[in-house]
Scaffold this motif. Sequence first.
Motif, PDB file in Angstrom:
ATOM      1  N   SER A 166      54.416  68.594  43.845  1.00  0.00           N
ATOM      2  CA  SER A 166      53.452  67.743  44.549  1.00  0.00           C
ATOM      3  C   SER A 166      52.052  68.324  44.395  1.00  0.00           C
ATOM      4  CB  SER A 166      53.815  67.652  46.034  1.00  0.00           C
ATOM      5  OG  SER A 166      53.795  68.932  46.636  1.00  0.00           O
ATOM      6  N   ALA A 167      51.079  67.443  44.329  1.00  0.00           N
ATOM      7  CA  ALA A 167      49.682  67.865  44.166  1.00  0.00           C
ATOM      8  C   ALA A 167      48.769  66.782  44.711  1.00  0.00           C
ATOM      9  CB  ALA A 167      49.369  68.118  42.684  1.00  0.00           C
ATOM     10  N   GLN A 168      47.726  67.225  45.396  1.00  0.00           N
ATOM     11  CA  GLN A 168      46.713  66.295  45.910  1.00  0.00           C
ATOM     12  C   GLN A 168      47.343  65.175  46.742  1.00  0.00           C
ATOM     13  OE1 GLN A 168      43.420  66.472  45.594  1.00  0.00           O
ATOM     14  NE2 GLN A 168      43.250  68.179  44.159  1.00  0.00           N
ATOM     15  N   ASP A 169      48.234  65.532  47.655  1.00  0.00           N
ATOM     16  CA  ASP A 169      48.904  64.558  48.534  1.00  0.00           C
ATOM     17  C   ASP A 169      49.856  63.640  47.788  1.00  0.00           C
ATOM     18  OD1 ASP A 169      45.895  64.133  50.506  1.00  0.00           O
ATOM     19  OD2 ASP A 169      47.525  65.577  50.709  1.00  0.00           O
ATOM     20  N   LEU A 170      50.128  63.898  46.518  1.00  0.00           N
ATOM     21  CA  LEU A 170      51.076  63.081  45.762  1.00  0.00           C
ATOM     22  C   LEU A 170      52.393  63.844  45.636  1.00  0.00           C
ATOM     23  CD1 LEU A 170      49.040  61.537  42.808  1.00  0.00           C
ATOM     24  CD2 LEU A 170      49.793  60.434  44.907  1.00  0.00           C
ATOM     25  N   PRO A 171      53.524  63.200  45.941  1.00  0.00           N
ATOM     26  CA  PRO A 171      54.805  63.874  45.744  1.00  0.00           C
ATOM     27  C   PRO A 171      55.127  64.007  44.257  1.00  0.00           C
ATOM     28  CG  PRO A 171      55.153  61.607  46.406  1.00  0.00           C
ATOM     29  CD  PRO A 171      53.675  61.852  46.504  1.00  0.00           C
ATOM     30  N   ALA A 172      56.032  64.913  43.941  1.00  0.00           N
ATOM     31  CA  ALA A 172      56.452  65.060  42.551  1.00  0.00           C
ATOM     32  C   ALA A 172      57.141  63.780  42.073  1.00  0.00           C
ATOM     33  CB  ALA A 172      57.387  66.256  42.415  1.00  0.00           C
ATOM     34  N   GLY A 173      56.977  63.469  40.794  1.00  0.00           N
ATOM     35  CA  GLY A 173      57.596  62.259  40.253  1.00  0.00           C
ATOM     36  C   GLY A 173      56.846  61.758  39.040  1.00  0.00           C
ATOM     37  N   ASP A 174      57.158  60.495  38.672  1.00  0.00           N
ATOM     38  CA  ASP A 174      56.567  59.854  37.497  1.00  0.00           C
ATOM     39  C   ASP A 174      55.369  59.010  37.903  1.00  0.00           C
ATOM     40  OD1 ASP A 174      58.480  61.002  35.896  1.00  0.00           O
ATOM     41  OD2 ASP A 174      59.832  59.260  36.022  1.00  0.00           O
ATOM     42  N   TYR A 175      54.299  59.112  37.129  1.00  0.00           N
ATOM     43  CA  TYR A 175      53.073  58.364  37.399  1.00  0.00           C
ATOM     44  C   TYR A 175      52.484  57.865  36.079  1.00  0.00           C
ATOM     45  CZ  TYR A 175      53.251  60.477  42.024  1.00  0.00           C
ATOM     46  OH  TYR A 175      53.646  60.867  43.265  1.00  0.00           O
ATOM     47  N   VAL A 176      51.708  56.813  36.177  1.00  0.00           N
ATOM     48  CA  VAL A 176      50.896  56.333  35.061  1.00  0.00           C
ATOM     49  C   VAL A 176      49.459  56.766  35.331  1.00  0.00           C
ATOM     50  CG1 VAL A 176      50.012  54.329  33.826  1.00  0.00           C
ATOM     51  CG2 VAL A 176      52.393  54.382  34.557  1.00  0.00           C
ATOM     52  N   GLN A 177      48.867  57.473  34.387  1.00  0.00           N
ATOM     53  CA  GLN A 177      47.513  58.005  34.543  1.00  0.00           C
ATOM     54  C   GLN A 177      46.530  57.155  33.748  1.00  0.00           C
ATOM     55  OE1 GLN A 177      46.365  61.666  32.474  1.00  0.00           O
ATOM     56  NE2 GLN A 177      45.552  62.437  34.406  1.00  0.00           N
ATOM     57  N   ILE A 178      45.506  56.637  34.462  1.00  0.00           N
ATOM     58  CA  ILE A 178      44.429  55.855  33.844  1.00  0.00           C
ATOM     59  C   ILE A 178      43.171  56.693  33.954  1.00  0.00           C
ATOM     60  CG2 ILE A 178      43.139  53.696  33.882  1.00  0.00           C
ATOM     61  CD1 ILE A 178      45.536  52.451  35.356  1.00  0.00           C
ATOM     62  N   ALA A 179      42.671  57.176  32.826  1.00  0.00           N
ATOM     63  CA  ALA A 179      41.501  58.057  32.803  1.00  0.00           C
ATOM     64  C   ALA A 179      40.333  57.324  32.153  1.00  0.00           C
ATOM     65  CB  ALA A 179      41.810  59.343  32.039  1.00  0.00           C
ATOM     66  N   VAL A 180      39.210  57.261  32.885  1.00  0.00           N
ATOM     67  CA  VAL A 180      37.992  56.617  32.390  1.00  0.00           C
ATOM     68  C   VAL A 180      36.898  57.681  32.378  1.00  0.00           C
ATOM     69  CG1 VAL A 180      36.336  54.753  32.682  1.00  0.00           C
ATOM     70  CG2 VAL A 180      38.718  54.430  33.377  1.00  0.00           C
ATOM     71  N   GLY A 215      40.382  52.926  47.308  1.00  0.00           N
ATOM     72  CA  GLY A 215      41.259  52.195  48.218  1.00  0.00           C
ATOM     73  C   GLY A 215      42.419  51.538  47.488  1.00  0.00           C
ATOM     74  N   PHE A 216      42.149  51.002  46.285  1.00  0.00           N
ATOM     75  CA  PHE A 216      43.225  50.397  45.494  1.00  0.00           C
ATOM     76  C   PHE A 216      44.290  51.441  45.138  1.00  0.00           C
ATOM     77  CE2 PHE A 216      44.521  50.356  40.995  1.00  0.00           C
ATOM     78  CZ  PHE A 216      45.488  49.369  41.057  1.00  0.00           C
ATOM     79  N   ALA A 217      43.846  52.625  44.709  1.00  0.00           N
ATOM     80  CA  ALA A 217      44.801  53.664  44.332  1.00  0.00           C
ATOM     81  C   ALA A 217      45.660  54.082  45.529  1.00  0.00           C
ATOM     82  CB  ALA A 217      44.057  54.870  43.751  1.00  0.00           C
ATOM     83  N   ARG A 218      45.030  54.224  46.705  1.00  0.00           N
ATOM     84  CA  ARG A 218      45.791  54.633  47.888  1.00  0.00           C
ATOM     85  C   ARG A 218      46.747  53.524  48.332  1.00  0.00           C
ATOM     86  NH1 ARG A 218      46.372  59.675  48.325  1.00  0.00           N
ATOM     87  NH2 ARG A 218      46.842  59.431  50.532  1.00  0.00           N
ATOM     88  N   GLN A 219      46.298  52.266  48.257  1.00  0.00           N
ATOM     89  CA  GLN A 219      47.172  51.145  48.613  1.00  0.00           C
ATOM     90  C   GLN A 219      48.401  51.095  47.720  1.00  0.00           C
ATOM     91  OE1 GLN A 219      45.240  47.371  48.604  1.00  0.00           O
ATOM     92  NE2 GLN A 219      44.232  47.665  50.565  1.00  0.00           N
ATOM     93  N   SER A 220      48.213  51.456  46.474  1.00  0.00           N
ATOM     94  CA  SER A 220      49.318  51.380  45.517  1.00  0.00           C
ATOM     95  C   SER A 220      50.204  52.616  45.557  1.00  0.00           C
ATOM     96  CB  SER A 220      48.749  51.206  44.093  1.00  0.00           C
ATOM     97  OG  SER A 220      47.903  50.082  44.032  1.00  0.00           O
ATOM     98  N   GLY A 221      49.969  53.514  46.511  1.00  0.00           N
ATOM     99  CA  GLY A 221      50.780  54.714  46.618  1.00  0.00           C
ATOM    100  C   GLY A 221      50.343  55.828  45.698  1.00  0.00           C
ATOM    101  N   GLY A 222      49.136  55.700  45.123  1.00  0.00           N
ATOM    102  CA  GLY A 222      48.658  56.704  44.187  1.00  0.00           C
ATOM    103  C   GLY A 222      47.431  57.407  44.701  1.00  0.00           C
ATOM    104  N   LEU A 223      46.580  57.838  43.772  1.00  0.00           N
ATOM    105  CA  LEU A 223      45.415  58.636  44.140  1.00  0.00           C
ATOM    106  C   LEU A 223      44.345  58.467  43.071  1.00  0.00           C
ATOM    107  CD1 LEU A 223      44.404  60.761  46.217  1.00  0.00           C
ATOM    108  CD2 LEU A 223      45.216  62.531  44.655  1.00  0.00           C
ATOM    109  N   LEU A 224      43.082  58.596  43.506  1.00  0.00           N
ATOM    110  CA  LEU A 224      41.954  58.596  42.583  1.00  0.00           C
ATOM    111  C   LEU A 224      41.314  59.971  42.630  1.00  0.00           C
ATOM    112  CD1 LEU A 224      39.313  55.917  41.898  1.00  0.00           C
ATOM    113  CD2 LEU A 224      38.530  58.194  42.529  1.00  0.00           C
TER     114      LEU A 224
END
Length: 778
Positions: A559-573, A611-620
């Motif tokens: 886990s990192a930055q309030d995110l639990p361990a697992g699979d994520y899709v990363q969008i980097a701009v 807010g979108f990232a947090r709503q979707s269960g993710g993080l920015l």
Amino acid sequence: MQDGGGAVTSSCCSLAGSEAAQARCSSSRYTPTIPVGHEVHVRIRTRLLLLVLSVLLPSFAAAALAVWYVYSEERAAQEESLKEAARSFALLVDNELQTSEATLQALAESPSLARGNLPEFYAHARSLVRPPERTIVLQTTDGRQVLNTRVPFGTPLPQQRSSNIEALMRVHGMDRTLISDVFYAPIARRYDFVIQVPVRRDGELRYFLTMGSHALTLNRLWQAQRFPAGWRGTIVDRNGVVVARTDEAERFVGKPLRDYSRNILRANAEGQYESVTLEGIPVTAFFSRVPGADWTVLISIPLAELRKVPTRAALLLGAMMVGLLVLATLLARHLGARAIRPIEELRRAAAGLGSGEEVNYRPAGLVEVDAVGLALAGASRDIRESQRVLEERVSAAVAEAERAGRALQQAQKLEALGRLTGGIAHEFNNLLQTMSTALELVAMTADARVRSLVATCRKAIERATTLTGQLKSFGRVQEGTLATVAVDRQVEAALELLHGALPSNIALEVELAPGLWPVKVDALQFDLALLNVALNARDAMPSGGRLSLKVSNLHLEHSAQDLPAGDYVQIAVADSGSGMSPEVLARALDPFFTTKGVGKGTGLGLPQAYGFARQSGGLLLLHSEEGQGTRVEILLPRAHETPHPETPRSESSVHMPASHGRVLLVEDDALVREAVVPALQAAGFVVRVAENGEQALAMLRADSAVDAVFSDIVMPGAVSGQALAAAVLRQFPGIRVVLTTGYADQSVLLPGVQLLAKPYAIEQVIAALATPVPAPAG
């Protein structure tokens, strides 16, 4: 303890007889000091001014919106007026042509022509026209000229037509009035056009009677209009060739318009477009088709002239707004200065108390302030040595209170923002639902022209739905708008928005890794988050640069930055812009924080993406260094469902799928009820209506002969939509339940209950109501 200490000191000083002892006693007395820290101290007057500015700045933003609204409305009204002017002039040209046609019809019934007395008919025809502007020609059906009033009777006449009348007869036939395009007349050596009417005797076509008119005769119609300087009026024929023109007519008559203009005029009966005149002047052209001739009237206005009127109105309103704001600021400054004087007196009294002096306070007329001042004056006679410790404790308490107040204010601001956006979204979605359903009913019974207007209204509703959807970024997640999507397809769909928002001097580089996992998000918020990040990057690169968009899968082992361990899709701009200072970076995700000028930024772009990232269960995550650019990373949790296929709604559909059954509609909004009930009835349902949850339960208990309950979630009363659904599932398990909402602050966790987001399409409701009730588990 303090009084006792003071007595001991006083006694010691009184017993000290020598001068040295008196000096030592005097040096031991307390001298107050102000602690110097790292915090910036702000005066009360400054705080009052900041408070006034915090009220005035939103007013200034509203004023800017009002100015833009006035400009837009004035521009739209001006364009509509010019379109109407083009239509009116087209009718004027048509009336002029009809007058000439009426003259020819009268000549066709001439008794001298009926008797075959051509010399007499020649004299009669010549008396009705004004040579050399107009000419009457009598021709046989095979095109041979019998007489021509431009030359004496009996003069040999050419046997070939110079106009395109013969081509028009092949297309439209010989039994109707025809108006040619402009052509070069060899006899008159000028550009003419002709109007031809058939002449019948005893039901048999005997002759063609034509009137040839100099093209410049139509210029008097323009002259009567008295157009402003710089405006240009033009009449063109079917082929886009100039027939008449307000300026330099002799130079341009007979010349074709540019291919771009001709293609637009050929494809549309009326409208407007931006172009360049034959002299090379940028203009906006308003055009309308002449009904009886298939010619077109154009009114061309220079772009600078077209913008002048709405700009003047907007500037006038803006000046008034700025004047009012300045007046309000000066008034607030004056009132603040008057209110600060008693506080300044109190400050001086406190300063005297802190220095160990006796305070002589003079009442200022404010009860609360005077009470404090008199208390300070009384305390100054007693406090000496203990003043330093007391001030330190007071200073610490004040600082802690200020810190707590700022934290509370921030929390209240965020909570209020979420409640406000949710309420606005709910009310607007109800209104959009009413309009959407009503338009679907109109489209079922209207003709093709009305259906075209309905399609335009639907596009406006979809745009309004997009705008209200943006408000959801700061509220709770809406399950009715969540869908499992394929990230690569969603990013490719959003690229059109990004390309439209970025100028040509910014290179967009997109890299999509193969095998991207699906995610469960609100697709609208996904697109908006990418757009907001791109817009921030664009503003950071005013001279151009590079914007990189990379999407890849990411597995977190821990886990990192309030995110639990697992699979994520990363969008980097990442951009190559100016970057952010540490101070700006620390506040970049705060709502309404912006470094841009007034009217150039709302401070909601990056907070929306967060807010979108947090709503979707993710993080920015935000990384930036001044002068080194900015990198925004959005992490979205992997969804294990199959992405929903894209099913775009057909705008051309005017038929509703047939269905049947008995439905209980529960909706507190009267407008929504009035629109949805006939729509469901048109689909084949038998509809019963309840205005709230209590009434719906009472109706079901009295008569449960319904197949489905279709209910809003947010309703007044003790029984909400969710409570109603739970009661129906428990008491009437055979009834299908479908819920809908424009915005709800609670999750729907009822098995077998489908949720639709407002505004929904009636086809969605029919499909949901037709879904069989799932069998109970076990």
